[in-house]
Each structure stands twice: as structure tokens, then as C-alpha cells.
Design a protein around this motif. Structure first.
Motif, short mmCIF file in Angstrom:
data_model
loop_
_atom_site.label_atom_id
_atom_site.label_comp_id
_atom_site.label_asym_id
_atom_site.label_seq_id
_atom_site.Cartn_x
_atom_site.Cartn_y
_atom_site.Cartn_z
N UNK A 127 110.79 55.66 53.99
CA UNK A 127 110.17 54.91 52.97
C UNK A 127 108.84 54.88 52.93
N UNK A 128 108.32 54.35 54.37
CA UNK A 128 106.91 54.30 54.56
C UNK A 128 106.09 55.46 54.34
N UNK A 129 106.61 56.51 54.48
CA UNK A 129 105.96 57.97 54.51
C UNK A 129 106.20 58.62 52.85
N UNK A 130 107.53 59.19 52.72
CA UNK A 130 107.55 59.85 51.58
C UNK A 130 107.91 58.83 50.51
N UNK A 131 108.63 57.86 50.69
CA UNK A 131 108.99 56.84 49.58
C UNK A 131 107.70 56.37 48.95
N UNK A 132 106.72 55.72 49.79
CA UNK A 132 105.61 55.09 49.40
C UNK A 132 104.65 56.18 48.58
N UNK A 133 104.72 57.45 49.27
CA UNK A 133 103.79 58.52 48.45
C UNK A 133 104.24 58.80 47.18
N UNK A 134 105.45 58.74 46.74
CA UNK A 134 106.12 59.03 45.38
C UNK A 134 105.84 57.93 44.58
N UNK A 139 102.22 55.19 40.21
CA UNK A 139 101.59 53.94 39.89
C UNK A 139 100.09 54.19 40.00
N UNK A 140 99.61 54.96 41.06
CA UNK A 140 98.30 54.98 41.56
C UNK A 140 97.98 53.76 42.06
N UNK A 141 98.73 52.78 42.79
CA UNK A 141 98.22 51.42 43.18
C UNK A 141 97.89 51.93 44.53
N UNK A 142 96.94 51.46 45.16
CA UNK A 142 96.28 51.97 46.54
C UNK A 142 97.17 51.20 47.67
N UNK A 143 98.07 50.34 47.18
CA UNK A 143 98.76 49.71 48.34
C UNK A 143 99.88 50.79 48.71
N UNK A 144 100.43 51.61 47.96
CA UNK A 144 101.13 52.35 48.31
C UNK A 144 100.72 53.73 49.16
N UNK A 145 99.38 53.74 48.94
CA UNK A 145 98.84 54.94 49.66
C UNK A 145 98.03 54.35 51.11
#
Length: 292
Positions: A127-134, A139-145
Motif C-alpha cells: 500500500x505504501x509503495x504501489x497503492x499510494x502511487x496509484x 488525485x495528484x495530492x502530494x501526500x500520496x507521493x
């Protein structure tokens, strides 16, 4: 043979297998660890070289990572104890209310606890890698990047969050049992005396949850102090030594570096540390319990 002697003999005979197993699995390894803590042994050679207290001196030297692992484990345990119990109490209060989906949500919150911590770690690593990347692509929210497992400042919160998430359901169940055991006549007497809902909760309900608090805090304390598998699955102690818990440090020292003597010495020191902390916490909470 009279009946009393026969019962005593049966008690002894039925206790012997359990005593043997406990000695083999706990006491004998502990005594052996005490011996190996004063030796230099790589786990391969036939004989261990006795070196006295040199391993303990090495542990407390400036170049040792043991002090850093103690500090991380202490921070993790404080975070884990506070947030797991606060969220568990809040959810337990909500789930003791009468609504149709209460039992469903109790089961949902308890499911992560029955899963292996290693499996949970691998799930959240994905989730922290592939999930947040998707999610970032959508959403283009920086928190997921952000690099939740690679940033020294963020990785602690990532590991602690996963630990709280996995065990939360267990403490919720314990607090629900405690809330349901609170006598209704005491709550009704508080309402008759003019107590508001907030006063009734903080002045009556919470003090009567003393046994539940003692149990949950003691168990969360011990679970936080022995954290290992979730760190092994998520970060393996990295980046660097940012999430290097004491159990991970002992594991690396003994099984990765083949310094079994130093690893045994670290385990003895940590045993004494955990023993003192848990006893102090347990006595403190036992003294504050309210008797009905």
C-alpha cells in the motif's frame, strides 16, 4: 493409598509434563543465554570462548547501535500504547451503542488482529509503495507521493500506524467487555444526581474501566516493547537504523552478524529493562483501580 494421597499424586503426575515443557522452552534457554552472554561465539564453532563481561562493555560503548534501538523502541511503545488505547476506548463507546450494524463493525475492526503481523506488514508495504502511487496518479495530492518507508522523518509514523491499525480490534473488544460490565444502577444514580453525559463518562464510566485499562495498557506495553515481525516485513530496520527496534537489533547481531555472545548479552539487558518497566506500570495502574 487413601483418596487425598491419590489426588496429590495425580496432581504431581499431570503437572510434570507441563513443567518439563516450560523448563525446556523458557528456563533452560534463559540460563543458557546468561552463559553465552559472557562468551564469544559465532554459532558455528563447537566451543564458545569465555570472555566475562566484555560483551556488556561492548554494548554500552559509543559505537554500539543498542542505545539507538532502545530509544526507537521506547518511542514506538509510547505511541503504540497511547493511540491504540485512546482509539480503542473511543470505538468501544461508539460500538456499545444500539444500532443495527454494531456487530458488523465489531467484526470488521477485529479482522486485522487475527491476521499474521508479517502478512499485515507485506500488505501495508504494498500500500505504501504501489497503492499510494496509484492514488497520487488519480488525485495528484502530494501526500500520496511522499516516501513513507524511505524518509527518516516519516518511517516511524508509518510503522507505528500499521502496528496500531493491526491490534486495535483486540483492545476494542476488551473495552467493550469492560463497558458492558459497568453497573447500570451506578450510571442511573449519576444521572439522578444531575451529572451530564460528559461528567457521567469521565467521572463514573472511565474510573470503573480501571481493570480494562490495566489489562489493555499492560498488553499494549508488552506488544510494543517486543515489536519485531512488522518491522521485519516493512523496513527490516531501515532506512539505515531509523526503525531498528531492540528485538531487530538482537536478531541482526546474533543471526546476521553471527555474534551470538553479544546478541545474548543484549537480550539479557533488554529482559531486565522490560521487567522493570512492566512492573512499574502494572503497579501504578493497579493502585488507581476503583473497587465497586
Amino acid at each position: 493409598m487413601n483418596r487425598k494421597t491419590k489426588r496429590q499424586l495425580e496432581t504431581v503426575l499431570f503437572s510434570i509434563p507441563a513443567i518439563i515443557l516450560v523448563c525446556m522452552m523458557m528456563y533452560i534457554p534463559f540460563i543458557m543465554s546468561g552463559y553465552y552472554s559472557m562468551t564469544e561465539w559465532n554459532g558455528i564453532s563447537k566451543d564458545a570462548t569465555f570472555i566475562g563481561l566484555s560483551n556488556f562493555k561492548t554494548i554500552f560503548s559509543r559505537g554500539s547501535d543498542f542505545a539507538g534501538s532502545i530509544w526507537f523502541t521506547t518511542k514506538y511503545t509510547l505511541f503504540f500504547v497511547i493511540f491504540s488505547n485512546v482509539f480503542a476506548v473511543a470505538l468501544a463507546v461508539v460500538l456499545t451503542k444500539r444500532f443495527k450494524a454494531a456487530n458488523f463493525f465489531r467484526g470488521i475492526f477485529f479482522i486485522p488482529y487475527i491476521m499474521s503481523m508479517t502478512i499485515v506488514g507485506f500488505i501495508w508495504k504494498f500500500i505504501f509503495t504501489s497503492g499510494f502511487e496509484k492514488l497520487y496518479e488519480l488525485t495528484e495530492w502530494n501526500v500520496w507521493n511522499l516516501s513513507w518507508l524511505g524518509d527518516f522523518k516519516l518511517v516511524f509514523f508509518s510503522v507505528a500506524f500499521v502496528g496500531v491499525w493491526q491490534s486495535l480490534g483486540f483492545y476494542v473488544v476488551l473495552y467493550i467487555a469492560g463497558l458492558q460490565a459497568v453497573p447500570q444502577d451506578v450510571l442511573e444514580a449519576a444521572v439522578v444526581d444531575g451529572a451530564t453525559g460528559r461528567q457521567k463518562f469521565f467521572k463514573v464510566t472511565l474510573p470503573l474501566l480501571g481493570p480494562s485499562f490495566t489489562t489493555c495498557i499492560f498488553m499494549s506495553l508488552t506488544n510494543g516493547l517486543k515489536v519485531f515481525d512488522i518491522i521485519l516485513a516493512l523496513t527490516k530496520g531501515g532506512p539505515g537504523t531509523a526503525t531498528n527496534s531492540v528485538t531487530m537489533q538482537i536478531y541482526k547481531e546474533a543471526f546476521s552478524n553471527n555474534h551470538y555472545g553479544t546478541g545474548a548479552a543484549q537480550s539479557i539487558i533488554y529482559f531486565l529493562f522490560v521487567l522493570i518497566v512492566t512492573q512499574l506500570v502494572l503497579r501504578g495502574f493497579n493502585s488507581k483501580e476503583v473497587d465497586l
